[in-house]
Enzyme design. Structure first.
Site, PDB file in Angstrom:
ATOM      1  N   SER A 121       0.824  -1.213   0.000  1.00 69.71           N
ATOM      2  CA  SER A 121       0.000   0.000   0.000  1.00 69.71           C
ATOM      3  C   SER A 121       0.854   1.258   0.000  1.00 69.71           C
ATOM      4  CB  SER A 121      -0.955  -0.033   1.203  1.00 69.71           C
ATOM      5  OG  SER A 121      -1.896   1.011   1.132  1.00 69.71           O
ATOM      6  N   HIS A 122       0.711   2.104   1.022  1.00 72.11           N
ATOM      7  CA  HIS A 122       1.397   3.389   1.055  1.00 72.11           C
ATOM      8  C   HIS A 122       2.787   3.292   1.686  1.00 72.11           C
ATOM      9  CE1 HIS A 122      -0.946   2.812   4.719  1.00 72.11           C
ATOM     10  NE2 HIS A 122      -0.005   3.482   5.347  1.00 72.11           N
ATOM     11  N   ASP A 292      -2.178   6.417  -3.652  1.00 70.18           N
ATOM     12  CA  ASP A 292      -1.113   5.611  -3.065  1.00 70.18           C
ATOM     13  C   ASP A 292      -0.605   4.593  -4.076  1.00 70.18           C
ATOM     14  OD1 ASP A 292      -3.170   3.753  -3.078  1.00 70.18           O
ATOM     15  OD2 ASP A 292      -2.782   3.016  -1.057  1.00 70.18           O
ATOM     16  N   ASP A 294      -0.915   1.339  -4.693  1.00 71.72           N
ATOM     17  CA  ASP A 294      -1.771   0.364  -5.375  1.00 71.72           C
ATOM     18  C   ASP A 294      -3.121   0.933  -5.791  1.00 71.72           C
ATOM     19  OD1 ASP A 294      -2.467   0.452  -2.612  1.00 71.72           O
ATOM     20  OD2 ASP A 294      -3.489  -1.470  -2.770  1.00 71.72           O
ATOM     21  N   ASP A 296      -5.752   2.361  -4.153  1.00 73.62           N
ATOM     22  CA  ASP A 296      -7.026   2.278  -3.434  1.00 73.62           C
ATOM     23  C   ASP A 296      -7.250   3.456  -2.488  1.00 73.62           C
ATOM     24  OD1 ASP A 296      -5.164   1.546  -1.537  1.00 73.62           O
ATOM     25  OD2 ASP A 296      -6.124  -0.337  -0.972  1.00 73.62           O
ATOM     26  N   ARG A 297      -6.228   4.285  -2.276  1.00 78.81           N
ATOM     27  CA  ARG A 297      -6.379   5.465  -1.429  1.00 78.81           C
ATOM     28  C   ARG A 297      -6.146   6.724  -2.259  1.00 78.81           C
ATOM     29  NH1 ARG A 297      -5.388   3.544   4.181  1.00 78.81           N
ATOM     30  NH2 ARG A 297      -4.620   1.399   4.023  1.00 78.81           N
ATOM     31  N   GLU A 380     -13.245   5.202   5.125  1.00 78.98           N
ATOM     32  CA  GLU A 380     -12.450   5.179   6.344  1.00 78.98           C
ATOM     33  C   GLU A 380     -11.548   6.400   6.377  1.00 78.98           C
ATOM     34  OE1 GLU A 380     -10.381   1.480   5.924  1.00 78.98           O
ATOM     35  OE2 GLU A 380      -8.950   2.302   4.485  1.00 78.98           O
ATOM     36  N   SER A 382      -8.436   6.695   6.715  1.00 75.29           N
ATOM     37  CA  SER A 382      -7.103   6.582   6.119  1.00 75.29           C
ATOM     38  C   SER A 382      -7.149   6.758   4.605  1.00 75.29           C
ATOM     39  CB  SER A 382      -6.468   5.238   6.491  1.00 75.29           C
ATOM     40  OG  SER A 382      -7.291   4.166   6.090  1.00 75.29           O
ATOM     41  N   LYS A 393     -11.592  -0.507  -1.562  1.00 73.48           N
ATOM     42  CA  LYS A 393     -11.569   0.946  -1.672  1.00 73.48           C
ATOM     43  C   LYS A 393     -11.013   1.306  -3.046  1.00 73.48           C
ATOM     44  CE  LYS A 393      -8.840   0.918   2.043  1.00 73.48           C
ATOM     45  NZ  LYS A 393      -8.083  -0.355   2.137  1.00 73.48           N
TER      46      LYS A 393
END
Length: 541
Positions: A121-122, A292, A294, A296-297, A380, A382, A393
Site C-alpha cells: 500500500s502506502h 497511493d 496500489d 485504493d487510497r 475510512e 485513512s 476501496k
C-alpha cells in the site's frame, strides 16, 4: 520440435512463526521476503493450500502488483507455484501491474476463485522498503478472518511446497501463454491482460463520461493536477483521465511506475504529497488528487490547496450521489464507516434516512455488508472510499465521483465542502500516525488507557480545552457484532490494535469531541463556529 513437459518439484522447507496475515495481508521488510530462504515460497504455498483442493484444481486466479521492488521476482514465483499446485489459469496485468481496485474488478468480472496482490500500500518501496502479499477472495474483497486463520494454520506446520522452477513467462507480452506440465494438472495457462481495460469498462458503466469530459474540456474548463506518486496508478490516470476524458497530458505527473516510487513513500496526504500541495497553492487549478502505490487510497485538494479530509470526503460523496448515474439507477441502500472515521457520514445517513454501520478497521467488514445488500457506499479515515461496484476501496473512482459532483453542481471543491458544512454541520478531524513505536511501551500505554476509560467515574468527567468545557458522554473499547454472519470483533478488530479506545464527549457549547487511537474529532452545527478552521481541515502525520 516437440518440447518435454515442465517438471514439478516438491521442495522441503521449515515453517516460519510470523506468517499470520493482518488486515492487509502479510507485510514485512523487503529484505525479509528477499533474504530469508523460502519465506515467500512458504507463504504462497500457505495461501494456495488454504483453498479447498476441489476448488483449487483447474481454477482461475488473478495476480497483480503495484510495481514495487521485488514484484517481478515474486510474480514469477507465484506463477511457478500456482502451476505446480493445480491452478488452471492465471490472469496477470501487463508487466505485472494491476491496481487493487482493478484486481477486485477482474475477479468479479471473470468469476475467479480469488487474486493475489503484491503491495504494501502506502509503505515505502525499494530494497530498503516494504513488501506485501495480499489474498483477495471470490467476491473481490480482502480475506475474511476464517481464511486468514486457515493460511496461518498452514504456515505454522508447512513442511514442503510445490514449484515448477523451469516455467518462465513474459510479462510484457499481451495474450495467452500455455504450458505443458509433468503432472495431471495440464495444460496450465497464463493470460497477460491490459491492466486498465476491464476496470475502465466498469467505470464507463458507472459514470456519465460525457458530463465529466465536458467539465474537463469545455469553455469553462476545469484544470486538474493528478499525482500518481510513481505507483501503479500512472497508466490508469493517463488512459482514463487524459486519453478518455480529455484532461491535458500535463495534468498528470509522476505517472511512470518506479520500484522505489521515486524515493518517497507513496502516501497521499499533506506530509508526503507535498509537490501536489505546492502546485495547488499557486491557484488556477480547480482539483488536485494523489493516489497511493496500489491505487485504493486518494487525497482531494481544491483550488489554492483547500484540503478535504477523508472523513468529510466520504460524507460529501454520500450526500451528492444523485450526480452519479450508477446510484440513480441502483439507489442507496446504506452507508458504512470505520470506527476511527468521523461521524460526518452519520449526519448524511440521518438526513437521507438510510442505515449507518460503524465497523472495525479492515475493508472485509464493508464487503460483508455489501454482499448482503445492506450497504452501497463506505469509507475510512485513512483516505479510502468505495462502493458496491467492487469490494475494495477505490481511489480513481472516488476522484470521478468528485468530478461528477462538480459537473452537476457547477461548483468548486471548497464551495461544495462549505455548503455541506452549512447544511449538515462540520466535523473537525485529525489523524496522527505513530511509526516505529516500541511495542512494549505501546502495549502498556493502551492497557493504561483502557483502564482509565473503563472506570465508571470517567463518564461525565469534565475537561477544559481553551475557552470550552467538555464532559465525557461515553467511553468504550469498540466491539462489533457483524449483522450478516454474527461474528464479533473486539478491540477494534485489527491486528496489533489491542485496546484502541474511544471517547465521546459533549461540550457546554453544543459541540462534541471524540478521541481514540490517534483520532480527534470535533463537531459543530452549521458554519457559525469557525474555531480551528484551517487547522481542523488539515491532516497531520
Amino acid at each position: 520440435m516437440e518440447t518435454s513437459p515442465i517438471p514439478v518439484l516438491t521442495v522441503q522447507t521449515t515453517p516460519f512463526e510470523d506468517q499470520r496475515p493482518g488486515t492487509n495481508g502479510l507485510r514485512r521488510k523487503t529484505a525479509v521476503f528477499e533474504g530469508k530462504k523460502n519465506y515467500l515460497q512458504n507463504y504462497i504455498q500457505s495461501v494456495l493450500s488454504s483453498m479447498d483442493l476441489r476448488d483449487r484444481q483447474g481454477c482461475t486466479l488473478v495476480v497483480g502488483s503495484d510495481g514495487r521492488y521485488f514484484s517481478r521476482v515474486a510474480t514469477e514465483v507465484i506463477v511457478q507455484m500456482a502451476a505446480a499446485n493445480g491452478i488452471g489459469r492465471l490472469v496477470i496485468g501487463h508487466n505485472g501491474l494491476l491496481s487493487t481496485p482493478a484486481v477486485s474488478c477482474i475477479i468479479r468480472k471473470i468469476k475467479a476463485l480469488g487474486g493475489i496482490i503484491l503491495t504494501a500500500s502506502h509503505n515505502p518501496g525499494g530494497p530498503a522498503g516494504d513488501f506485501g502479499v495480499k489474498f483477495n477472495v471470490a467476491n473481490g474483497g480482502p480475506s475474511p478472518d476464517t481464511v486468514m486463520e486457515r493460511i496461518s494454520q498452514v504456515s505454522r506446520t508447512l513442511e514442503e511446497y510445490a514449484i515448477c522452477p523451469d516455467l518462465h513467462i513474459d510479462l510484457s507480452r499481451l495474450g495467452r501463454q500455455d504450458f505443458d506440465l509433468e503432472n495431471k494438472f495440464k495444460p496450465f495457462r497464463v493470460e497477460i491482460v491490459d491492466s486498465v481495460e476491464v476496470y475502465l469498462n466498469l467505470l464507463r458503466s458507472i459514470f456519465d463520461f460525457t458530463a465529466i469530459k465536458s467539465l474537463l474540456t469545455g469553455p469553462d474548463q476545469l484544470k486538474i493536477h493528478i499525482d500518481a506518486m510513481n505507483g501503479v496508478m500512472g497508466p490508469y490516470v493517463r488512459r482514463i483521465l487524459c486519453d478518455e476524458l480529455g484532461a491535458p497530458a500535463n495534468s498528470a505527473v509522476n505517472c511512470v511506475p518506479l520500484e522505489d516510487f521515486g524515493g518517497r513513500p507513496p502516501e497521499p496526504n499533506l506530509t508526503y504529497a507535498t509537490s501536489l500541495v505546492e502546485a495547488m497553492k499557486g491557484g488556477g487549478v480547480g482539483l488536485g488528487a494523489a493516489f497511493d502505490a496500489d491505487g485504493d487510497r486518494y487525497m482531494i485538494l481544491g483550488e489554492n490547496g483547500f484540503f478535504v479530509n477523508p472523513s468529510d470526503s466520504v460524507a460529501i460523496m454520500a450526500a451528492n450521489l444523485s450526480a452519479v448515474p450508477y446510484f440513480r439507477q441502483h439507489g442507496l441502500r446504506g452507508l458504512a464507516r470505520s470506527m476511527a472515521t468521523s461521524t460526518a457520514l452519520d449526519r448524511v445517513a440521518k438526513a437521507l434516512k438510510v442505515a449507518l454501520y460503524e465497523t472495525p478497521a479492515g475493508w472485509r467488514y464493508f464487503g460483508n455488508l455489501m454482499d448482503s445488500g445492506r450497504c452501497s457506499l463506505c469509507g475510512e479515515e485513512s483516505f479510502g472510499t468505495g462502493s458496491d461496484h467492487i469490494r475494495e476501496k477505490d481511489g480513481l473512482w472516488s476522484v470521478l465521483v468528485w468530478l461528477s459532483i462538480m459537473a452537476s453542481k457547477k461548483q468548486g471543491v471548497e464551495q461544495i465542502t462549505r455548503e455541506h458544512w452549512a447544511r449538515l454541520g462540520r466535523n473537525y478531524f485529525c489523524r496522527f500516525d505513530y511509526e516505529d513505536l516500541d511495542p512494549r511501551a505501546a502495549f502498556y500505554l493502551m492497557r493504561d488507557l483502557e483502564s482509565v476509560i473503563s472506570d465508571k467515574a470517567f463518564s461525565n468527567q469534565k475537561f477544559a480545552v481553551g475557552d470550552h468545557m467538555y464532559a465525557v458522554e461515553r467511553a468504550d473499547n469498540f466491539e462489533y457484532l457483524d449483522p450478516v454472519d454474527g461474528t464479533v470483533a473486539r478491540n477494534q478488530g485489527g491486528e496489533g490494535e489491542r485496546g484502541r479506545g474511544r471517547e465521546t464527549g459533549r461540550g457546554t457549547d453544543g459541540e462534541t469531541e471524540r478521541r481514540g487511537g490517534g483520532q480527534t474529532e470535533r463537531r459543530t452545527d452549521g458554519e457559525g463556529d469557525r474555531q480551528g478552521e484551517g487547522e481542523g481541515d488539515r491532516q497531520t502525520d
